[in-house]
Design a protein around this motif. Structure first.
Motif, PDB file in Angstrom:
ATOM      1  N   GLY A  32       0.729  -1.295   0.119  1.00 18.55           N
ATOM      2  CA  GLY A  32      -0.007   0.007  -0.011  1.00 18.55           C
ATOM      3  C   GLY A  32       0.992   1.158   0.096  1.00 18.55           C
ATOM      4  N   SER A  33       0.545   2.161   0.871  1.00 15.07           N
ATOM      5  CA  SER A  33       1.314   3.518   0.872  1.00 15.07           C
ATOM      6  C   SER A  33       2.739   3.481   1.161  1.00 15.07           C
ATOM      7  CB  SER A  33       0.478   4.309   1.778  1.00 15.07           C
ATOM      8  OG  SER A  33       0.020   4.057   3.075  1.00 15.07           O
ATOM      9  N   PHE A  34       2.943   2.058   2.198  1.00 19.72           N
ATOM     10  CA  PHE A  34       4.469   2.270   2.419  1.00 19.72           C
ATOM     11  C   PHE A  34       5.325   1.702   1.529  1.00 19.72           C
ATOM     12  CE2 PHE A  34       7.384  -0.398   5.135  1.00 19.72           C
ATOM     13  CZ  PHE A  34       8.203   0.531   5.402  1.00 19.72           C
ATOM     14  N   ALA A  35       4.779   0.589   0.536  1.00 18.71           N
ATOM     15  CA  ALA A  35       5.651  -0.059  -0.405  1.00 18.71           C
ATOM     16  C   ALA A  35       5.686   0.951  -1.603  1.00 18.71           C
ATOM     17  CB  ALA A  35       4.990  -1.198  -0.612  1.00 18.71           C
ATOM     18  N   PHE A  36       4.464   1.614  -1.918  1.00 17.58           N
ATOM     19  CA  PHE A  36       4.128   2.467  -3.077  1.00 17.58           C
ATOM     20  C   PHE A  36       3.941   3.966  -3.018  1.00 17.58           C
ATOM     21  CE2 PHE A  36       3.013  -2.146  -4.085  1.00 17.58           C
ATOM     22  CZ  PHE A  36       4.021  -2.558  -5.289  1.00 17.58           C
ATOM     23  N   PRO A  37       4.902   4.496  -2.465  1.00 16.91           N
ATOM     24  CA  PRO A  37       4.586   6.027  -1.875  1.00 16.91           C
ATOM     25  C   PRO A  37       4.231   6.656  -3.157  1.00 16.91           C
ATOM     26  CG  PRO A  37       6.985   5.690  -2.135  1.00 16.91           C
ATOM     27  CD  PRO A  37       6.454   4.065  -2.290  1.00 16.91           C
ATOM     28  N   ASP A  38       3.471   7.794  -3.001  1.00 17.15           N
ATOM     29  CA  ASP A  38       2.871   8.569  -4.141  1.00 17.15           C
ATOM     30  C   ASP A  38       1.840   7.797  -5.181  1.00 17.15           C
ATOM     31  OD1 ASP A  38       4.326  10.814  -2.944  1.00 17.15           O
ATOM     32  OD2 ASP A  38       5.873  10.121  -3.988  1.00 17.15           O
ATOM     33  N   SER A  39       1.323   7.050  -4.810  1.00 21.44           N
ATOM     34  CA  SER A  39       0.484   6.028  -5.316  1.00 21.44           C
ATOM     35  C   SER A  39      -0.996   6.247  -4.760  1.00 21.44           C
ATOM     36  CB  SER A  39       0.734   4.613  -5.771  1.00 21.44           C
ATOM     37  OG  SER A  39       0.340   3.848  -4.586  1.00 21.44           O
ATOM     38  N   ASP A  40      -2.262   5.710  -5.734  1.00 22.50           N
ATOM     39  CA  ASP A  40      -3.362   5.892  -5.222  1.00 22.50           C
ATOM     40  C   ASP A  40      -3.846   4.272  -5.172  1.00 22.50           C
ATOM     41  OD1 ASP A  40      -3.435   5.090  -7.918  1.00 22.50           O
ATOM     42  OD2 ASP A  40      -4.912   6.408  -8.480  1.00 22.50           O
ATOM     43  N   ARG A  41      -3.048   3.440  -4.727  1.00 20.42           N
ATOM     44  CA  ARG A  41      -3.423   2.159  -4.614  1.00 20.42           C
ATOM     45  C   ARG A  41      -4.188   1.790  -3.282  1.00 20.42           C
ATOM     46  NH1 ARG A  41       1.756  -1.393  -7.278  1.00 20.42           N
ATOM     47  NH2 ARG A  41       2.054   0.238  -8.629  1.00 20.42           N
ATOM     48  N   PRO A  42      -4.930   0.937  -3.141  1.00 22.21           N
ATOM     49  CA  PRO A  42      -5.647   0.808  -1.825  1.00 22.21           C
ATOM     50  C   PRO A  42      -4.576  -0.018  -0.837  1.00 22.21           C
ATOM     51  CG  PRO A  42      -6.187  -1.037  -3.521  1.00 22.21           C
ATOM     52  CD  PRO A  42      -5.440   0.079  -4.178  1.00 22.21           C
ATOM     53  N   GLU A  43      -5.000   0.272   0.350  1.00 16.94           N
ATOM     54  CA  GLU A  43      -4.089  -0.320   1.490  1.00 16.94           C
ATOM     55  C   GLU A  43      -4.325  -1.723   1.558  1.00 16.94           C
ATOM     56  OE1 GLU A  43      -1.914   1.605   2.772  1.00 16.94           O
ATOM     57  OE2 GLU A  43      -2.640   3.691   2.327  1.00 16.94           O
ATOM     58  N   LEU A  44      -3.406  -2.419   1.025  1.00 25.15           N
ATOM     59  CA  LEU A  44      -3.573  -3.993   1.073  1.00 25.15           C
ATOM     60  C   LEU A  44      -2.281  -4.608   1.955  1.00 25.15           C
ATOM     61  CD1 LEU A  44      -4.360  -4.663  -2.748  1.00 25.15           C
ATOM     62  CD2 LEU A  44      -5.884  -4.560  -0.710  1.00 25.15           C
ATOM     63  N   VAL A  45      -2.580  -5.751   2.413  1.00 21.92           N
ATOM     64  CA  VAL A  45      -1.659  -6.657   3.057  1.00 21.92           C
ATOM     65  C   VAL A  45      -1.772  -8.001   2.493  1.00 21.92           C
ATOM     66  CG1 VAL A  45      -0.921  -7.825   5.058  1.00 21.92           C
ATOM     67  CG2 VAL A  45      -1.622  -5.587   5.255  1.00 21.92           C
ATOM     68  N   ARG A  46      -0.535  -8.347   1.622  1.00 22.29           N
ATOM     69  CA  ARG A  46      -0.392  -9.768   1.005  1.00 22.29           C
ATOM     70  C   ARG A  46      -0.189 -10.874   1.758  1.00 22.29           C
ATOM     71  NH1 ARG A  46       3.965 -10.483  -3.631  1.00 22.29           N
ATOM     72  NH2 ARG A  46       5.202 -10.854  -1.667  1.00 22.29           N
ATOM     73  N   LEU A  47      -0.894 -12.015   1.853  1.00 26.63           N
ATOM     74  CA  LEU A  47      -0.706 -13.082   2.521  1.00 26.63           C
ATOM     75  C   LEU A  47      -0.233 -14.049   1.482  1.00 26.63           C
ATOM     76  CD1 LEU A  47      -3.545 -13.461   5.255  1.00 26.63           C
ATOM     77  CD2 LEU A  47      -1.107 -12.205   5.430  1.00 26.63           C
ATOM     78  N   ALA A  48       1.107 -14.110   1.162  1.00 27.00           N
ATOM     79  CA  ALA A  48       1.530 -15.093  -0.091  1.00 27.00           C
ATOM     80  C   ALA A  48       1.693 -16.480   0.450  1.00 27.00           C
ATOM     81  CB  ALA A  48       2.813 -14.326  -0.554  1.00 27.00           C
ATOM     82  N   ILE A  49       1.091 -17.515  -0.074  1.00 22.11           N
ATOM     83  CA  ILE A  49       1.314 -18.621   0.213  1.00 22.11           C
ATOM     84  C   ILE A  49       2.389 -19.614  -0.349  1.00 22.11           C
ATOM     85  CG2 ILE A  49      -0.108 -20.789   0.443  1.00 22.11           C
ATOM     86  CD1 ILE A  49      -2.606 -19.148   0.618  1.00 22.11           C
ATOM     87  N   PRO A  50       3.391 -19.916   0.293  1.00 23.63           N
ATOM     88  CA  PRO A  50       4.517 -20.759  -0.453  1.00 23.63           C
ATOM     89  C   PRO A  50       3.799 -21.988  -0.764  1.00 23.63           C
ATOM     90  CG  PRO A  50       4.912 -19.892   1.823  1.00 23.63           C
ATOM     91  CD  PRO A  50       3.623 -19.451   1.763  1.00 23.63           C
ATOM     92  N   ARG A  51       4.411 -22.533  -1.933  1.00 27.58           N
ATOM     93  CA  ARG A  51       3.812 -23.686  -2.773  1.00 27.58           C
ATOM     94  C   ARG A  51       4.263 -24.950  -1.936  1.00 27.58           C
ATOM     95  NH1 ARG A  51       5.451 -19.451  -5.596  1.00 27.58           N
ATOM     96  NH2 ARG A  51       4.204 -18.846  -7.324  1.00 27.58           N
ATOM     97  N   ARG A  52       3.363 -25.795  -1.846  1.00 31.66           N
ATOM     98  CA  ARG A  52       3.503 -26.985  -1.197  1.00 31.66           C
ATOM     99  C   ARG A  52       4.158 -27.057   0.009  1.00 31.66           C
ATOM    100  NH1 ARG A  52       5.684 -29.534  -6.955  1.00 31.66           N
ATOM    101  NH2 ARG A  52       7.689 -28.648  -6.338  1.00 31.66           N
ATOM    102  N   THR A  53       3.728 -26.266   0.763  1.00 32.14           N
ATOM    103  CA  THR A  53       4.317 -25.904   2.399  1.00 32.14           C
ATOM    104  C   THR A  53       3.423 -26.139   3.350  1.00 32.14           C
ATOM    105  OG1 THR A  53       6.263 -24.630   1.154  1.00 32.14           O
ATOM    106  CG2 THR A  53       5.962 -24.352   3.563  1.00 32.14           C
ATOM    107  N   TYR A  54       2.509 -25.235   3.630  1.00 31.16           N
ATOM    108  CA  TYR A  54       1.474 -25.323   4.570  1.00 31.16           C
ATOM    109  C   TYR A  54       0.262 -26.125   4.262  1.00 31.16           C
ATOM    110  CZ  TYR A  54       4.465 -21.386   6.483  1.00 31.16           C
ATOM    111  OH  TYR A  54       5.437 -20.727   6.985  1.00 31.16           O
TER     112      TYR A  54
END
Length: 448
Positions: free
Chosen positions: A378-400
């Motif tokens: 969101g605004s921390f990773a992409f300064p000066d953008s109009d993107r929504p404030e998102l938190v990504r929960l990326a799932i490692p493959r074949r792990t959990y």
């Protein structure tokens, strides 16, 4: 249907809450600085964090470490040709190494680069060449609940506006990222890829596909694009990539490897330019900064990634976590994309301004509440953008497994229940490159 059984296990530990509080403070409220041993469920990224198959582990033993002319490279070259359709391949140590090789061979000061949406390292590599990265998402891409099937698509109309402002001679490169990581892992249709190909021809630009999740994208094409409903994922992936002049690839995603990447092209002149740059930055063109054993693992992984058994299991895992969160009325980006579930941090913390980084606040709360590590986009990773404030929960493959997802669910629910009591964050230190600040910047709580 379950596609795997475990042949090795790793013990994990949930640190006590006091330990987590202390670790978070010492990390400057930036979870990239946390020690992995202090993380219980690690959803920071799906890049290089998955479990390899028995066939990949077996392939490691075939690895040939010759500096030049290794048969391991020949097997990678063959896999890229068979799976992706490109005859010329240049290995790199990972995706951003491949970006440096390709974009550094094409871009010059003052150029403009349209992309459906640039991810962080892509944007940084474009900026590093003195060029300007222009995002061209479709209308509705940032609408978190819109029902559009291909919210990752490239807006040719927006790209044309950018070209009209600077002139086609200053747009040597057009990129489409599949799936679109910065737009919540949303897929790109083949119909849209055809349109982008035609647009690139219209302005005489090189068309590049960032293909790190090409197999996941092909799954969605089969599911949502009627023309491809009866085709295999392997055939769909090959057709979509045929529209590109070149691909840049992180083998740590749909190469199912723990390290590595490559540039691949069917343009011999571009190949020769990239080879020279690769020697300077990555290594000789038949190893490119990779060990032969890792090249072998990636060659096998590319072939596995387009098998129906693998890709159906992969997408089902992501959807399982997404469904669990939706059923608990947790605000998420929908429909769920290919590699991650994205939480709507803006809805968690409407009382926080974007300058107080609500997404990064949620990332910290997930770690504080349950030792779960995600990443803010969101605004921390992409300064000066109009993107929504998102938190990504990326799932490692074949792990959990299901039990891990249940812990994630309970952690997110606790963070949501406590949302009204949370304060914001502000920057304490910041690196020189703003496009990469979320990797190393330190933060501190806002005192109210």
């Amino acid at each position: 249907m379950v596609a795997y059984k475990s042949k090795a296990v790793e013990r994990i530990r949930l640190p006590g809450r006091d330990e987590r509080e202390r670790a978070l403070e010492e990390a400057g409220y930036n979870v990239f600085a946390l020690a992995a041993d202090d993380v219980y469920i690690d959803l920071l990224t799906d890049s290089g964090t998955g479990a390899m198959s028995d066939e990949q582990w077996a392939a490691l033993h075939r690895g040939d470490e010759s500096y030049a002319g290794s048969p391991s490279f020949e097997r990678l070259e063959s896999a890229v040709a068979d799976v992706m359709g490109f005859p010329y391949v240049i290995p790199a140590h990972q995706g951003r190494g491949a970006e440096n090789v390709l974009y550094g061979s094409i871009l010059s000061e003052g150029d403009v680069v349209p992309n459906n949406t640039h991810f962080d390292t892509t944007r940084a590599h474009v900026a590093n060449q003195g060029a300007e990265a222009v995002d061209c998402p479709i209308e509705g891409a940032h609408d978190l609940s819109a029902a559009e099937s291909f919210k990752g698509n490239f807006s040719v109309e927006r790209a044309r506006e950018a070209v009209s402002e600077v002139g086609a001679e200053n747009v040597p490169l057009v990129i489409s990222t599949i799936t679109n990581n910065s737009t919540a892992g949303q897929p790109v249709s083949i119909e849209n890829t055809r349109r982008v190909r035609a647009f690139a021809d219209e302005i005489d630009a090189t068309f590049v596909i960032d293909a790190c999740r090409f197999a996941e994208n092909a799954f969605f094409v089969r599911e949502r694009e009627d023309e491809y409903a009866e085709m295999s994922v392997a055939d769909i992936a090959r057709e979509q990539l045929e529209y590109a002049d070149a691909v840049v690839m992180s083998g740590k995603k749909d190469g199912l490897a723990n390290t590595g990447g490559f540039v691949a092209t069917r343009d011999e002149a571009l190949f020769e330019r990239c080879k020279s740059r690769a020697i300077l930055y990555e290594g000789f063109p038949t190893y490119g900064g990779m060990a032969g054993r890792d090249i072998e693992a990636m060659a096998v992984g590319l072939r596995e990634a387009v098998t129906d058994a693998y890709i159906e299991d992969r997408i089902e895992q992501v959807r399982t976590l997404g469904s669990m969160l939706e059923e608990a009325d947790i605000p998420t980006y929908t429909p769920v994309g290919g590699h991650a579930v994205y939480l709507d941090a803006g809805s968690f913390y409407p009382h926080l301004d974007s300058s107080e980084f609500p997404g990064q606040v949620l990332v910290c709360e997930l770690y504080r509440e349950g030792g779960v590590r995600g990443v803010e986009l969101g605004s921390f990773a992409f300064p000066d953008s109009d993107r929504p404030e998102l938190v990504r929960l990326a799932i490692p493959r074949r792990t959990y497994h299901q039990e891990h997802f249940e812990h994630v669910l309970e952690t997110v629910k606790r963070a949501y229940e406590n949302r009204d009591t949370v304060d914001g964050l502000r920057l304490a230190t910041e690196p020189e490159i703003p496009e990469l600040r979320h990797f190393t910047a330190e933060l501190e709580p806002v005192s109210r």
